[in-house]
Design a protein around this motif. Structure first.
Motif, short mmCIF file in Angstrom:
data_model
loop_
_atom_site.label_atom_id
_atom_site.label_comp_id
_atom_site.label_asym_id
_atom_site.label_seq_id
_atom_site.Cartn_x
_atom_site.Cartn_y
_atom_site.Cartn_z
N PHE A 86 51.70 100.97 -11.04
CA PHE A 86 51.25 102.00 -10.09
C PHE A 86 49.77 101.83 -9.79
O PHE A 86 49.33 101.97 -8.65
N GLY A 87 49.01 101.52 -10.84
CA GLY A 87 47.57 101.26 -10.64
C GLY A 87 46.73 101.80 -11.78
O GLY A 87 47.08 102.83 -12.36
N ALA A 88 45.65 101.13 -12.08
CA ALA A 88 44.74 101.60 -13.13
C ALA A 88 44.16 102.94 -12.72
O ALA A 88 43.85 103.16 -11.54
N PRO A 89 44.00 103.87 -13.68
CA PRO A 89 43.51 105.22 -13.34
C PRO A 89 42.24 105.23 -12.50
O PRO A 89 42.16 105.97 -11.51
N ALA A 90 41.26 104.41 -12.86
CA ALA A 90 40.00 104.43 -12.12
C ALA A 90 40.20 103.96 -10.67
O ALA A 90 39.57 104.48 -9.75
N ILE A 91 41.09 102.97 -10.50
CA ILE A 91 41.37 102.46 -9.15
C ILE A 91 42.05 103.54 -8.31
O ILE A 91 41.71 103.75 -7.14
N ILE A 92 43.01 104.24 -8.92
CA ILE A 92 43.71 105.31 -8.20
C ILE A 92 42.72 106.39 -7.77
O ILE A 92 42.73 106.84 -6.62
N VAL A 93 41.84 106.78 -8.68
CA VAL A 93 40.86 107.82 -8.36
C VAL A 93 39.93 107.34 -7.25
O VAL A 93 39.61 108.10 -6.33
N ALA A 94 39.50 106.07 -7.35
CA ALA A 94 38.60 105.52 -6.32
C ALA A 94 39.23 105.60 -4.94
O ALA A 94 38.55 105.83 -3.94
N ARG A 95 40.54 105.42 -4.88
CA ARG A 95 41.22 105.50 -3.58
C ARG A 95 41.31 106.93 -3.09
O ARG A 95 41.28 107.20 -1.90
N PHE A 96 41.47 107.87 -4.03
CA PHE A 96 41.55 109.28 -3.63
C PHE A 96 40.19 109.82 -3.21
O PHE A 96 40.09 110.63 -2.30
N VAL A 97 39.17 109.38 -3.93
CA VAL A 97 37.87 110.00 -3.74
C VAL A 97 36.92 108.99 -3.13
O VAL A 97 36.10 108.41 -3.83
N LYS A 98 37.04 108.72 -1.85
CA LYS A 98 36.17 107.75 -1.21
C LYS A 98 34.80 108.37 -0.99
O LYS A 98 34.67 109.46 -0.44
N ARG A 99 33.78 107.66 -1.44
CA ARG A 99 32.41 108.13 -1.26
C ARG A 99 31.61 107.06 -0.54
O ARG A 99 31.89 105.87 -0.68
N ARG A 100 30.63 107.51 0.15
CA ARG A 100 29.72 106.56 0.79
C ARG A 100 29.02 105.78 -0.32
O ARG A 100 28.58 106.35 -1.32
N PRO A 101 28.88 104.43 -0.17
CA PRO A 101 28.20 103.66 -1.22
C PRO A 101 26.73 104.06 -1.32
O PRO A 101 26.16 104.55 -0.36
N VAL A 102 26.12 103.81 -2.47
CA VAL A 102 24.71 104.14 -2.69
C VAL A 102 23.85 103.43 -1.63
O VAL A 102 22.97 104.02 -1.03
N ILE A 103 24.15 102.13 -1.47
CA ILE A 103 23.48 101.36 -0.41
C ILE A 103 24.60 100.68 0.38
O ILE A 103 25.40 99.95 -0.20
N SER A 104 24.67 100.96 1.68
CA SER A 104 25.77 100.41 2.48
C SER A 104 25.64 98.90 2.61
O SER A 104 24.55 98.34 2.44
N SER A 105 26.77 98.28 2.93
CA SER A 105 26.78 96.81 2.96
C SER A 105 25.84 96.27 4.03
O SER A 105 25.34 95.16 3.91
#
Lengths: 120, 150
Positions: free
Chosen positions: B58-77
């Protein structure tokens, strides 16, 4: 071009990028009729679109946060399940995206046919 | 503790409190369905390793959370390249400046104390340099909202 595993990696990354661009469109399309996540996944699979469950549910949540979907909990059998459906904004967005996708697909077909003619 | 409860506890750890109950309830429902389906396909209860495998797929817990909670990166690409260039230049400049200071201090005679002090000073200066460059770019990113290209 790099050969072997590196090339395959590049092609796979580009393939995934291409798929990601149309996944939202596919999900909105199947949600013209209300469904829970499992049914959405099944409808997508019937249409030849595969998506991991671990990617689908966050996407549904995100689309809901964006106002394109609404959801409600219902008890089905012994289990509570969340059912999703398009909002009015979601329906309008779907039509806009479909128009955009048709336009881009048409343009790409023309471009690739032109290339084929040029190389013939 | 059941593997599913362990898995959901790890997911809950990373989830922001506001979204936690709702997301956890949905994930539990989905995963229970999936485990039930797998058990039905085998016509028996799943073993613990089999349950762990389903959860892993299904997916590693941190990966699943990262998909649910998208945040702007600290410094954009869009600014990332420039951030790394400026940071490298800043750290090299600091190292060079500290080296010059060390040379001037060591003229009167090199001792372990002088060398240690120079090392500590260099370390602190590099940390400060890193912090200043990073904060500057974070502020730049917020101010000008750098776009992603390519």
């Amino acid at each position: 071009m790099t050969e072997g595993p590196a090339k395959r990696g590049i092609v796979e990354a580009l393939r995934q990028e291409l798929r990601r661009g149309t996944l939202v469109l596919a999900v909105l399309s199947v949600l013209r009729a209300e469904a829970n996540g499992t049914t959405v996944r099944e409808r997508l699979a019937t249409g030849g679109v595969e998506i991991d469950e671990g990617a689908l549910y966050p996407m549904l949540r995100r689309l809901e946060d964006q106002g394109l979907l609404r959801s409600e909990w219902r008890t089905e059998g012994a289990r509570r399940k969340r059912f999703y459906a398009l909002t009015e904004a979601g329906g309008e967005t779907l039509e806009t995206l479909l128009d955009e996708w048709r336009e881009q697909t048409g343009a790409l077909i023309q471009l690739t046919e032109r290339k084929t003619d040029a190389s013939a | 503790m059941h593997p599913l409860d362990r898995y959901l506890r790890r997911v809950a750890f990373w989830l922001p409190p506001r979204h936690r109950p709702d997301i956890l309830e949905e994930l539990r429902s989905v995963l229970e369905d999936r485990l039930e389906g797998e058990a039905a396909a085998r016509d028996r209860d799943l073993t613990e390793p089999e349950i762990e495998r389903v959860l892993q797929d299904f997916g590693a817990p941190a990966i699943i959370v990262a998909r649910f909670v998208k945040r702007r990166p600290v410094i954009s690409s869009g600014l990332a390249y420039f951030f790394w260039r400026v940071l490298t230049l800043a750290l090299v400049a600091i190292l060079f400046a500290q080296f010059l200071v060390f040379i001037s201090e060591a003229r009167g005679g090199l001792s372990p104390e002088i060398a240690l002090e120079a090392l500590e000073r260099t370390f602190v200066a590099m940390l400060l340099g890193f912090a200043c460059v990073t904060i500057s770019f974070v502020l730049l990113d917020r101010r000008y909202g750098a776009q992603e290209y390519g």
